[in-house]
Design an enzyme around this catalytic site. Structure first.
Site, PDB file in Angstrom:
ATOM      1  N   LYS A  82      -4.998 -31.065  51.498  1.00  0.00           N
ATOM      2  CA  LYS A  82      -6.670 -30.942  50.517  1.00  0.00           C
ATOM      3  C   LYS A  82      -7.219 -30.436  51.450  1.00  0.00           C
ATOM      4  O   LYS A  82      -7.595 -29.238  50.921  1.00  0.00           O
ATOM      5  CB  LYS A  82      -7.399 -32.152  50.158  1.00  0.00           C
ATOM      6  N   CYS A 105     -31.043 -45.354  65.041  1.00  0.00           N
ATOM      7  CA  CYS A 105     -31.766 -44.031  65.119  1.00  0.00           C
ATOM      8  C   CYS A 105     -33.545 -44.115  66.028  1.00  0.00           C
ATOM      9  O   CYS A 105     -34.011 -43.455  66.542  1.00  0.00           O
ATOM     10  CB  CYS A 105     -32.531 -43.169  64.279  1.00  0.00           C
ATOM     11  N   LEU A 162     -11.471 -37.854  60.681  1.00  0.00           N
ATOM     12  CA  LEU A 162     -12.130 -37.868  61.794  1.00  0.00           C
ATOM     13  C   LEU A 162     -12.769 -39.131  62.173  1.00  0.00           C
ATOM     14  O   LEU A 162     -13.301 -39.636  60.937  1.00  0.00           O
ATOM     15  CB  LEU A 162     -13.420 -36.902  61.606  1.00  0.00           C
ATOM     16  N   GLY A 171     -14.526 -35.372  45.542  1.00  0.00           N
ATOM     17  CA  GLY A 171     -14.854 -35.403  43.928  1.00  0.00           C
ATOM     18  C   GLY A 171     -15.999 -34.146  44.354  1.00  0.00           C
ATOM     19  O   GLY A 171     -16.412 -33.608  43.765  1.00  0.00           O
ATOM     20  N   CYS A 189     -31.078 -46.327  58.519  1.00  0.00           N
ATOM     21  CA  CYS A 189     -32.187 -47.139  58.458  1.00  0.00           C
ATOM     22  C   CYS A 189     -32.629 -47.360  56.642  1.00  0.00           C
ATOM     23  O   CYS A 189     -32.598 -48.363  56.504  1.00  0.00           O
ATOM     24  CB  CYS A 189     -32.954 -46.131  58.001  1.00  0.00           C
ATOM     25  N   ARG A 208     -11.314 -34.326  38.299  1.00  0.00           N
ATOM     26  CA  ARG A 208     -12.848 -34.043  39.190  1.00  0.00           C
ATOM     27  C   ARG A 208     -12.908 -33.257  40.041  1.00  0.00           C
ATOM     28  O   ARG A 208     -13.186 -33.038  40.398  1.00  0.00           O
ATOM     29  CB  ARG A 208     -13.181 -35.602  39.290  1.00  0.00           C
ATOM     30  N   ARG A 249     -27.992 -11.278  44.142  1.00  0.00           N
ATOM     31  CA  ARG A 249     -29.320 -12.523  42.696  1.00  0.00           C
ATOM     32  C   ARG A 249     -30.127 -13.293  44.126  1.00  0.00           C
ATOM     33  O   ARG A 249     -30.224 -14.363  43.496  1.00  0.00           O
ATOM     34  CB  ARG A 249     -28.860 -12.718  41.490  1.00  0.00           C
ATOM     35  N   CYS A 306     -12.594 -47.927  45.667  1.00  0.00           N
ATOM     36  CA  CYS A 306     -12.467 -46.727  45.222  1.00  0.00           C
ATOM     37  C   CYS A 306     -10.743 -46.456  44.097  1.00  0.00           C
ATOM     38  O   CYS A 306     -11.007 -45.771  43.327  1.00  0.00           O
ATOM     39  CB  CYS A 306     -12.754 -45.791  45.990  1.00  0.00           C
ATOM     40  N   CYS A 351     -34.573 -50.121  63.972  1.00  0.00           N
ATOM     41  CA  CYS A 351     -32.999 -48.909  63.821  1.00  0.00           C
ATOM     42  C   CYS A 351     -32.006 -48.860  64.591  1.00  0.00           C
ATOM     43  O   CYS A 351     -32.215 -48.697  65.575  1.00  0.00           O
ATOM     44  CB  CYS A 351     -32.716 -47.675  62.966  1.00  0.00           C
TER      45      CYS A 351
END
Ligand code: ZN
Length: 275
Positions: A83, A246, A107, A38, A173, A70, A11, A186, A243
Site C-alpha cells: 500500500k 499525559c 510501527l 480509507g 483522556c 474506498r 490558490r 473491522c 490521565c
C-alpha cells in the site's frame, strides 16, 4: 519559493489567512500518516497536492481488491502491491515536488516512538484501538500534534490533540485504555465509502491548518458524524488531570513513553473501535 511553486500553490497563496508565509510553512512541514487505507488515502492525497514538503506514509499491508471501494490512493492494477508503494506512486504523480517516504511496516514500540520524534504532525489513520493508544503515547512523549480520525459503518469521528499545548487533552483522556471497551472487528464490518473520504479529508484540513499555523483546530472537541442522517455532533472535553499518559507523575514530571507490550499484540490489527 520557485515560480512553479508560486503557480502550483497560487490558490492557497490567494487566501488572506494563509498567504505565501503559510504556504512556506506547509512546504517546510514533515507529516507522518499512519495507515494508507480509507482515511489515509484522502488525507495523503490532499497533503501531497497542497504541498506538505515531506510525507512519511506507513502501512504494513498490501492492496486488496476489497480495498478499492474506498481506499482511493490505490487502483485495480496495483492490487497485491504494498500500500505504501501504491500510495507513493499516486502522490508522486500529483506532486513530484515533494518527498514521499514509504515505510512498509507495522510501527510499534521504540520504532514508532523514534519516528514520531522526527516529524512535525502525526495523522492517525489506523483502524484499531491499541495502535491508536501507542501513537498517542508517542505523541504525548514528544509533544507532537495528533490528528485522529475514525470511520466505521456510517459513523465517523475526528479530533485533534495538540500536545504542544499544556492544557490539551490527549487521546487517552477521552478514551481511557483498559476499560471494558467494545471492540468491533473491522474486517467483518461494513463502511460507507465516502464517509472515509469525509473524515480523512477533514484530517488533512486540520493538519494543513496546524502546518500553516492558522485558524482554530479541533483541540478539546470531538466531532461525530452520522452519515445516514448527515447529523454532526460536537462533544467538548478537557484534559484529565489523572490521565495515565499525559498527566504528571508522582514526581510532578511529564511521563516518558509508556511502553506497553499489549499494544503491540498482533491481533490488535483485526479490531477497531468507535465510541
Ligand atoms: Zn491524557
Amino acid at each position: 519559493m520557485t515560480d512553479e511553486q508560486l503557480l502550483r500553490y497560487s490558490r492557497h497563496i490567494l487566501l488572506d489567512a494563509l498567504g505565501i508565509e503559510g504556504q512556506a510553512r506547509i512546504l517546510a512541514t514533515h507529516a507522518l500518516i499512519i495507515g494508507a487505507g480509507g482515511l489515509g488515502s484522502p488525507a495523503a492525497l490532499y497533503l501531497a497536492s497542497a504541498g506538505i514538503g515531506r510525507i512519511t506514509l506507513v502501512d504494513d499491508d498490501t492492496v486488496d481488491f476489497t480495498n478499492l471501494q474506498r481506499q482511493i490512493l490505490h487502483t485495480q492494477v496495483r492490487v497485491g502491491m504494498a500500500k505504501v508503494e501504491s500510495g507513493r506512486q499516486a502522490l508522486s504523480a500529483i506532486n513530484p515536488d515533494i518527498e514521499i517516504i514509504p515505510l512498509q511496516q507495522r510501527l510499534s514500540g521504540a520504532a514508532l516512538d523514534a519516528l514520531v520524534a522526527t516529524v512535525d504532525i502525526v495523522l492517525d489513520c489506523t483502524d484499531n484501538f491499541s495502535t491508536r493508544h501507542a501513537i498517542n503515547r508517542a505523541c504525548v512523549h514528544h509533544r507532537k500534534p495528533l490528528v485522529s480520525g475514525a470511520a466505521i459503518r456510517f459513523d465517523g469521528q475526528i479530533s485533534v490533540y495538540d500536545l504542544r499545548r499544556n492544557d490539551s487533552p490527549c487521546y487517552h483522556c477521552l478514551f481511557p485504555e483498559g476499560d471494558d471497551v467494545e471492540e468491533v472487528r473491522c474486517a467483518v464490518m461494513g463502511v460507507f465509502a465516502p464517509l472515509t473520504g469525509i473524515i480523512g479529508t477533514m484530517q488533512a484540513a486540520e493538519a494543513l491548518k496546524l502546518a500553516a499555523g492558522i485558524g482554530e483546530v479541533l483541540t478539546g472537541r470531538l466531532l461525530l458524524l452520522d452519515a445516514l442522517t448527515m447529523d454532526w455532533r460536537t462533544v467538548r472535553f478537557k484534559r484529565d488531570s489523572d490521565c495515565a499518559v499525559c498527566g504528571p507523575t508522582a514526581a510532578g514530571q511529564l511521563p516518558g513513553y509508556l511502553f506497553r507490550p499489549a499494544a503491540d499484540h498482533e491481533s490488535a490489527g483485526t479490531a477497531c473501535r468507535l465510541a
